[in-house]
Design a protein around this motif. Structure first.
Motif, PDB file in Angstrom:
ATOM      1  N   THR A  41      -6.605   4.380  -0.509  1.00  6.58           N
ATOM      2  CA  THR A  41      -6.255   5.425  -1.328  1.00  6.58           C
ATOM      3  C   THR A  41      -4.998   5.997  -0.934  1.00  6.58           C
ATOM      4  OG1 THR A  41      -7.473   7.160  -0.314  1.00  6.58           O
ATOM      5  CG2 THR A  41      -8.513   6.111  -2.026  1.00  6.58           C
ATOM      6  N   PRO A  42      -4.008   6.168  -1.931  1.00  5.09           N
ATOM      7  CA  PRO A  42      -2.591   6.972  -1.607  1.00  5.09           C
ATOM      8  C   PRO A  42      -2.832   8.408  -1.280  1.00  5.09           C
ATOM      9  CG  PRO A  42      -2.770   6.680  -3.897  1.00  5.09           C
ATOM     10  CD  PRO A  42      -4.086   5.935  -3.106  1.00  5.09           C
ATOM     11  N   ASP A  43      -2.107   9.035  -0.823  1.00  4.83           N
ATOM     12  CA  ASP A  43      -1.934  10.465  -0.622  1.00  4.83           C
ATOM     13  C   ASP A  43      -1.695  11.133  -1.902  1.00  4.83           C
ATOM     14  OD1 ASP A  43      -2.260  10.828   2.240  1.00  4.83           O
ATOM     15  OD2 ASP A  43      -0.204  10.085   2.285  1.00  4.83           O
ATOM     16  N   VAL A  44      -0.861  10.676  -2.958  1.00  2.00           N
ATOM     17  CA  VAL A  44      -0.554  11.280  -4.054  1.00  2.00           C
ATOM     18  C   VAL A  44       0.000  10.080  -5.018  1.00  2.00           C
ATOM     19  CG1 VAL A  44       1.700  11.550  -3.382  1.00  2.00           C
ATOM     20  CG2 VAL A  44       0.620  13.036  -5.185  1.00  2.00           C
ATOM     21  N   VAL A  45      -0.245  10.112  -6.174  1.00  2.00           N
ATOM     22  CA  VAL A  45       0.421   9.396  -7.149  1.00  2.00           C
ATOM     23  C   VAL A  45       1.430  10.292  -8.108  1.00  2.00           C
ATOM     24  CG1 VAL A  45      -0.112   7.801  -9.322  1.00  2.00           C
ATOM     25  CG2 VAL A  45      -1.754   7.943  -7.335  1.00  2.00           C
ATOM     26  N   VAL A  46       2.565   9.638  -8.287  1.00  6.01           N
ATOM     27  CA  VAL A  46       3.546  10.116  -9.127  1.00  6.01           C
ATOM     28  C   VAL A  46       3.904   9.346 -10.357  1.00  6.01           C
ATOM     29  CG1 VAL A  46       5.755  11.248  -9.143  1.00  6.01           C
ATOM     30  CG2 VAL A  46       4.500  11.173  -7.020  1.00  6.01           C
ATOM     31  N   LEU A  47       4.319  10.027 -11.421  1.00  7.17           N
ATOM     32  CA  LEU A  47       4.457   9.118 -12.718  1.00  7.17           C
ATOM     33  C   LEU A  47       5.842   9.544 -13.280  1.00  7.17           C
ATOM     34  CD1 LEU A  47       1.407   8.935 -12.595  1.00  7.17           C
ATOM     35  CD2 LEU A  47       1.369   9.063 -14.978  1.00  7.17           C
ATOM     36  N   ASN A  76      -0.909  -7.469 -10.433  1.00  8.60           N
ATOM     37  CA  ASN A  76      -0.498  -8.725  -9.469  1.00  8.60           C
ATOM     38  C   ASN A  76      -1.436  -9.228  -8.710  1.00  8.60           C
ATOM     39  OD1 ASN A  76      -0.109  -5.739  -8.239  1.00  8.60           O
ATOM     40  ND2 ASN A  76       0.033  -7.080  -6.571  1.00  8.60           N
ATOM     41  N   LEU A  77      -1.491 -10.492  -8.088  1.00 10.99           N
ATOM     42  CA  LEU A  77      -2.493 -11.186  -7.468  1.00 10.99           C
ATOM     43  C   LEU A  77      -2.239 -11.388  -6.039  1.00 10.99           C
ATOM     44  CD1 LEU A  77      -3.357 -13.374 -10.617  1.00 10.99           C
ATOM     45  CD2 LEU A  77      -4.834 -11.889  -9.291  1.00 10.99           C
ATOM     46  N   SER A  78      -1.511 -10.365  -5.392  1.00 10.40           N
ATOM     47  CA  SER A  78      -0.996 -10.801  -3.818  1.00 10.40           C
ATOM     48  C   SER A  78      -1.404  -9.660  -2.945  1.00 10.40           C
ATOM     49  CB  SER A  78       0.243 -11.278  -3.855  1.00 10.40           C
ATOM     50  OG  SER A  78       1.234 -10.374  -4.268  1.00 10.40           O
ATOM     51  N   GLY A  79      -2.115  -8.510  -3.541  1.00 10.27           N
ATOM     52  CA  GLY A  79      -2.129  -7.267  -2.645  1.00 10.27           C
ATOM     53  C   GLY A  79      -0.969  -6.542  -2.665  1.00 10.27           C
ATOM     54  N   GLY A  80      -0.014  -6.768  -3.589  1.00  9.90           N
ATOM     55  CA  GLY A  80       1.251  -6.321  -3.320  1.00  9.90           C
ATOM     56  C   GLY A  80       1.563  -4.796  -3.699  1.00  9.90           C
ATOM     57  N   THR A  81       0.697  -4.139  -4.338  1.00  9.54           N
ATOM     58  CA  THR A  81       0.565  -2.712  -4.602  1.00  9.54           C
ATOM     59  C   THR A  81      -0.123  -1.718  -3.870  1.00  9.54           C
ATOM     60  OG1 THR A  81      -0.875  -3.060  -6.611  1.00  9.54           O
ATOM     61  CG2 THR A  81       1.507  -3.226  -6.862  1.00  9.54           C
ATOM     62  N   VAL A  82      -1.197  -2.217  -3.086  1.00  6.70           N
ATOM     63  CA  VAL A  82      -1.992  -1.650  -2.415  1.00  6.70           C
ATOM     64  C   VAL A  82      -1.288  -0.694  -1.273  1.00  6.70           C
ATOM     65  CG1 VAL A  82      -4.169  -1.592  -0.505  1.00  6.70           C
ATOM     66  CG2 VAL A  82      -3.502  -3.374  -2.514  1.00  6.70           C
ATOM     67  N   PRO A  83      -1.657   0.541  -1.301  1.00  4.86           N
ATOM     68  CA  PRO A  83      -0.806   1.454  -0.647  1.00  4.86           C
ATOM     69  C   PRO A  83      -1.159   1.557   0.956  1.00  4.86           C
ATOM     70  CG  PRO A  83      -2.132   2.797  -1.985  1.00  4.86           C
ATOM     71  CD  PRO A  83      -2.437   1.422  -2.440  1.00  4.86           C
ATOM     72  N   LEU A  84      -1.039   0.475   1.687  1.00  7.73           N
ATOM     73  CA  LEU A  84      -1.691   0.387   3.033  1.00  7.73           C
ATOM     74  C   LEU A  84      -1.499   1.649   3.850  1.00  7.73           C
ATOM     75  CD1 LEU A  84      -0.666  -3.296   3.806  1.00  7.73           C
ATOM     76  CD2 LEU A  84      -2.897  -2.359   3.133  1.00  7.73           C
ATOM     77  N   LYS A  85      -0.207   2.350   3.855  1.00  2.00           N
ATOM     78  CA  LYS A  85      -0.035   3.623   4.569  1.00  2.00           C
ATOM     79  C   LYS A  85      -0.074   4.783   3.993  1.00  2.00           C
ATOM     80  CE  LYS A  85       2.647   0.921   8.014  1.00  2.00           C
ATOM     81  NZ  LYS A  85       4.009   0.774   8.882  1.00  2.00           N
ATOM     82  N   LYS A  86      -1.098   4.702   2.972  1.00  2.00           N
ATOM     83  CA  LYS A  86      -1.087   6.052   2.197  1.00  2.00           C
ATOM     84  C   LYS A  86       0.186   6.249   1.526  1.00  2.00           C
ATOM     85  CE  LYS A  86      -4.665   8.934   3.327  1.00  2.00           C
ATOM     86  NZ  LYS A  86      -5.537   8.340   2.256  1.00  2.00           N
ATOM     87  N   GLY A  87       0.579   7.505   1.703  1.00  5.15           N
ATOM     88  CA  GLY A  87       1.854   7.932   1.135  1.00  5.15           C
ATOM     89  C   GLY A  87       1.888   7.972  -0.387  1.00  5.15           C
ATOM     90  N   ILE A  88       3.083   7.669  -1.025  1.00  9.14           N
ATOM     91  CA  ILE A  88       3.092   8.028  -2.451  1.00  9.14           C
ATOM     92  C   ILE A  88       3.150   6.626  -3.346  1.00  9.14           C
ATOM     93  CG2 ILE A  88       4.832   8.817  -4.289  1.00  9.14           C
ATOM     94  CD1 ILE A  88       6.365  10.427  -2.090  1.00  9.14           C
ATOM     95  N   VAL A  89       2.201   6.479  -4.287  1.00 10.43           N
ATOM     96  CA  VAL A  89       2.142   5.376  -5.315  1.00 10.43           C
ATOM     97  C   VAL A  89       3.371   5.971  -6.388  1.00 10.43           C
ATOM     98  CG1 VAL A  89       1.194   4.231  -7.276  1.00 10.43           C
ATOM     99  CG2 VAL A  89       0.388   4.335  -4.725  1.00 10.43           C
TER     100      VAL A  89
END
Length: 464
Positions: A41-47, A76-89
């Motif tokens: 899970t990220p820390d926060v999601v910003v739109l 996407n099908l490569s894990g490219g948008t997973v927030p590995l270090k939390k932070g901001i999506v």
């Protein structure tokens, strides 16, 4: 967890309604369409709603060394948008405006959150199309597909995303906003920045606007299905069609496992006793040329022991393409985990790769179906498994290793359209070598020295 003051700053920059911190919201952005990948899970999601807002958020993140994960539709099908270090999506669903359609120059200017199908619907009245059409065309966004350099069913004849991005606006890791390229057909000024950022998976900059090339929609088309009793015959037919100097708009393959799964899933009337199907579409602006290409294609299918069925109506055509687009969901319905890979080989080795995938599935006692864009050598070996079975998951990983090893031995590549993300980083050295890995790291370090843009993706860390 981010300090409350950081969240407050983000709310001041983007508006409270565009900052998500609820648990359910954060979980929704903790994964993408890739199976068997870590979730975080990220820390926060910003739109964000503008490039200026993106720039301000990047400045804030850089000052505080916070990771940023740009995100389109998450298909996407490569894990490219997973927030590995939390932070901001940064989710671009609100930056979804078609800024301009310019029929005179055959271009469209769009924000990154524009869905590809929506763009095609908007340009259709002008007799135009945007050709790249990934399997998730109804949900995939222009920004996400550019970041992944997506392909799709029309890739054989029309190419992939990089062939249609003429320019873009990008926010860099230092907060600078830059523009390059544009509507001119010829542009060799400076480095080819568009092709640098297309396919960079959000690791070098954040795309905030795109200038896309459009083409006239073909006026005529013929759709056929070739039915084969062996995988080898189907693969040889693919090579034969290209050798006959016919470049179909689409040339798709489904093996026996996929055929049966799709038929059980969608009840379209596919021949479930076949070992393989080819779904073929030829198109063009001249009826006589399309007719000649269709006849040449049908002859190649017959020469390779295939039975033919031509779609005579729009309904029959739609059924055939529904079958192909249902391949992944149909296979995914067979178990709780689907591992979809993206091995691509030269067209001359397509038969070898098809047979190899079948052999690898049997070797590791796995349920494996293969479908994909046979005309450009881009296959999708798809493994159905139970994530609760450690032994089976271990065999899946061994099979995937062997699939990529085999593709590289055949002169192929790790990815034809799904990108690298974190799913394929461990194989990069096998294709690029040490010097290639060092070059990737050099570019990443130059553009993102603090590694705040999609960290942990695409560019492997240097081993100490």
């Amino acid at each position: 967890m981010l300090e409350a003051t950081i969240v407050t700053e983000l709310e001041n920059l983007a508006g409270k309604e565009n900052v998500l911190i609820g648990k359910v919201d954060l979980v929704a952005y903790s994964y993408d369409a890739t199976a068997d990948m870590p979730k975080q899970t990220p820390d926060v999601v910003v739109l964000p709603t503008s490039a200026e807002m993106v720039r301000d958020i990047v400045h804030l993140a850089r000052r505080n060394r916070i990771a940023i994960y740009p995100r389109g539709a998450g298909t996407n099908l490569s894990g490219g948008t997973v927030p590995l270090k939390k932070g901001i999506v940064l989710s671009f669903q609100k930056m979804n405006k078609i800024v301009e359609i310019d029929p005179a120059n055959l271009t469209a200017v769009v924000q990154p959150g524009v869905v590809i199908a929506a763009l095609n619907a908007a340009v259709a009245p002008y007799g135009l199309i945007y050709p790249p059409d990934p399997g998730t065309v109804a949900t995939a966004t222009m920004g996400g597909s550019a970041a992944e350099n997506s392909g799709g069913l029309r890739g054989l004849k029309y190419g992939v995303t990089k062939n249609y991005i003429m320019g873009m606006e990008v926010v860099l890791a230092n907060g600078d906003k830059v523009r390059f390229g544009g509507k001119t057909v010829k542009n060799v000024t400076a480095y080819d920045f568009s092709n640098l950022f297309v396919g960079s998976e959000g690791t070098l900059g954040i795309i905030t606007e795109l200038t896309a090339k459009l083409i006239p929609a073909p006026k005529y088309r013929r759709i056929m299905m070739g039915v084969f009793k062996t995988l080898a015959d189907a693969g040889n037919a693919v090579a034969g069609i290209i050798a006959a100097q016919v470049i179909p708009a689409t040339l798709e393959i489904m093996d026996r496992m996929t055929i049966r799964a799709v038929e059980d899933f969608a009840h379209i009337g596919l021949p479930v006793d076949a070992e393989a199907l080819l779904l073929i579409e030829v198109d063009g602006m001249a009826e006589e040329v399309v007719r000649a290409e269709a006849e040449a294609t049908m002859q190649v299918v017959r020469d390779n022991n295939g039975d033919l069925k031509a779609a005579e109506t729009d309904q029959e055509r739609d059924q055939l393409w529904t079958a192909r687009r249902n391949a992944l969901p149909a296979l995914a319905s067979l178990n709780n985990t689907v591992v979809l890979e993206d091995a691509t080989v030269p067209r001359s080795r397509i038969t070898d790769m098809l047979v190899a995938c079948e052999t690898i599935g049997k070797k590791y006692n796995l349920t494996l179906g293969t479908f994909g864009h046979a005309g450009d050598g881009n296959l999708h070996p798809t493994i159905l498994c139970d994530k609760r079975n450690p032994d089976e998951i271990h065999r899946v990983h061994e099979a995937v290793d062997e699939i990529f090893e085999t593709a590289l031995q055949f002169g192929g590549t790790l990815s034809g359209e799904h990108g690298i993300g974190m799913a394929k980083m461990k194989y990069l050295g096998d294709e690029l070598g040490q010097s290639g890995l060092d070059l990737m790291r050099t570019i990443k370090k130059a553009l993102d020295p603090d590694s705040i843009l999609n960290p942990g993706k695409m560019v492997p860390l240097r081993e100490n």
